[in-house]
Design a protein around this motif. Structure first.
Motif, PDB file in Angstrom:
ATOM      1  N   ILE A  38      -1.135  -8.076  -4.192  1.00 22.68           N
ATOM      2  CA  ILE A  38      -1.389  -8.687  -5.498  1.00 22.68           C
ATOM      3  C   ILE A  38      -2.360  -9.862  -5.429  1.00 22.68           C
ATOM      4  O   ILE A  38      -2.628 -10.497  -6.448  1.00 22.68           O
ATOM      5  N   THR A  39      -2.935 -10.126  -4.254  1.00 20.34           N
ATOM      6  CA  THR A  39      -3.982 -11.147  -4.166  1.00 20.34           C
ATOM      7  C   THR A  39      -5.334 -10.569  -4.581  1.00 20.34           C
ATOM      8  O   THR A  39      -6.335 -11.288  -4.596  1.00 20.34           O
ATOM      9  N   PHE A  40      -5.358  -9.297  -4.906  1.00 24.35           N
ATOM     10  CA  PHE A  40      -6.587  -8.594  -5.294  1.00 24.35           C
ATOM     11  C   PHE A  40      -6.292  -7.820  -6.568  1.00 24.35           C
ATOM     12  O   PHE A  40      -5.281  -7.135  -6.667  1.00 24.35           O
ATOM     13  N   ASP A  41      -7.163  -7.932  -7.554  1.00 23.71           N
ATOM     14  CA  ASP A  41      -6.995  -7.191  -8.804  1.00 23.71           C
ATOM     15  C   ASP A  41      -7.994  -6.028  -8.811  1.00 23.71           C
ATOM     16  O   ASP A  41      -9.148  -6.186  -9.210  1.00 23.71           O
TER      17      ASP A  41
ATOM     18  N   GLN B 130       0.861  -0.652  -4.679  1.00 21.42           N
ATOM     19  CA  GLN B 130       1.811  -1.656  -5.156  1.00 21.42           C
ATOM     20  C   GLN B 130       2.028  -1.531  -6.652  1.00 21.42           C
ATOM     21  O   GLN B 130       3.144  -1.570  -7.134  1.00 21.42           O
TER      22      GLN B 130
ATOM     23  N   PHE C 244      -9.654 -13.066   4.895  1.00 25.81           N
ATOM     24  CA  PHE C 244      -8.767 -12.038   4.358  1.00 25.81           C
ATOM     25  C   PHE C 244      -8.397 -11.018   5.421  1.00 25.81           C
ATOM     26  O   PHE C 244      -7.276 -10.535   5.457  1.00 25.81           O
TER      27      PHE C 244
ATOM     28  N   SER D 179       5.953  -8.436   2.371  1.00 31.07           N
ATOM     29  CA  SER D 179       4.712  -9.030   2.886  1.00 31.07           C
ATOM     30  C   SER D 179       3.495  -8.243   2.429  1.00 31.07           C
ATOM     31  O   SER D 179       2.480  -8.817   2.032  1.00 31.07           O
TER      32      SER D 179
ATOM     33  N   ARG E 118      -8.110  -2.923   0.330  1.00 28.98           N
ATOM     34  CA  ARG E 118      -7.360  -3.735  -0.633  1.00 28.98           C
ATOM     35  C   ARG E 118      -7.109  -2.958  -1.923  1.00 28.98           C
ATOM     36  O   ARG E 118      -6.054  -3.095  -2.541  1.00 28.98           O
TER      37      ARG E 118
ATOM     38  N   LYS F 106      -5.523 -12.127   7.276  1.00 35.50           N
ATOM     39  CA  LYS F 106      -4.311 -12.233   6.481  1.00 35.50           C
ATOM     40  C   LYS F 106      -3.696 -10.873   6.161  1.00 35.50           C
ATOM     41  O   LYS F 106      -2.614 -10.800   5.613  1.00 35.50           O
TER      42      LYS F 106
ATOM     43  N   PHE G  55      -3.436  -2.340  -3.267  1.00 37.19           N
ATOM     44  CA  PHE G  55      -3.181  -2.831  -4.627  1.00 37.19           C
ATOM     45  C   PHE G  55      -2.666  -1.701  -5.505  1.00 37.19           C
ATOM     46  O   PHE G  55      -1.662  -1.850  -6.216  1.00 37.19           O
TER      47      PHE G  55
ATOM     48  N   ARG H  79       2.954  -8.902  -1.306  1.00 38.80           N
ATOM     49  CA  ARG H  79       2.337 -10.209  -1.563  1.00 38.80           C
ATOM     50  C   ARG H  79       0.833 -10.150  -1.298  1.00 38.80           C
ATOM     51  O   ARG H  79       0.035 -10.714  -2.040  1.00 38.80           O
ATOM     52  N   PHE H  80       0.436  -9.466  -0.237  1.00 42.07           N
ATOM     53  CA  PHE H  80      -0.987  -9.300   0.057  1.00 42.07           C
ATOM     54  C   PHE H  80      -1.658  -8.467  -1.029  1.00 42.07           C
ATOM     55  O   PHE H  80      -2.749  -8.798  -1.500  1.00 42.07           O
TER      56      PHE H  80
END
Length: 83
Positions: free
Chosen positions: A23-26, A60, A4, A17, A53, A7, A57, A20-21
């Motif tokens: 929303i890979t974590f809640d 976002q 991660f 970009s 993150r 990334k 998050f 997108r990163f």
């Protein structure tokens, strides 16, 4: 396979970009509630990958919920978080 950390978009990455990163974590699920996630994000601690993150998050989600375009000041704030 990239970790991660590898990334994480560069601080000067485009918003799509970063989004997108993000929303890979809640963060809501990880911290147990929106309120707990907000508390961590608003403290703006980025000492750990999870804290970073959470901040990204939460930013976002705030912009998505406002249904507005990200403004320059907000993008600079997010870039500062990622540095």
């Amino acid at each position: 396979m990239l970790s991660f950390e590898q990334k994480i978009p560069d601080a000067d990455a485009c918003w799509s970009s970063i989004e997108r990163f993000a929303i890979t974590f809640d963060g809501y699920k990880y911290w147990g509630s929106a309120e707990a996630c907000a508390e961590v994000a608003n403290a703006q601690r980025q000492g750990t990958l999870t804290e970073l993150r959470t901040c990204i998050f939460f930013e976002q989600r705030q912009w998505k919920n406002q249904d507005e375009m990200l403004d320059f000041i907000a993008l600079r704030h997010i870039e500062m978080l990622m540095n």
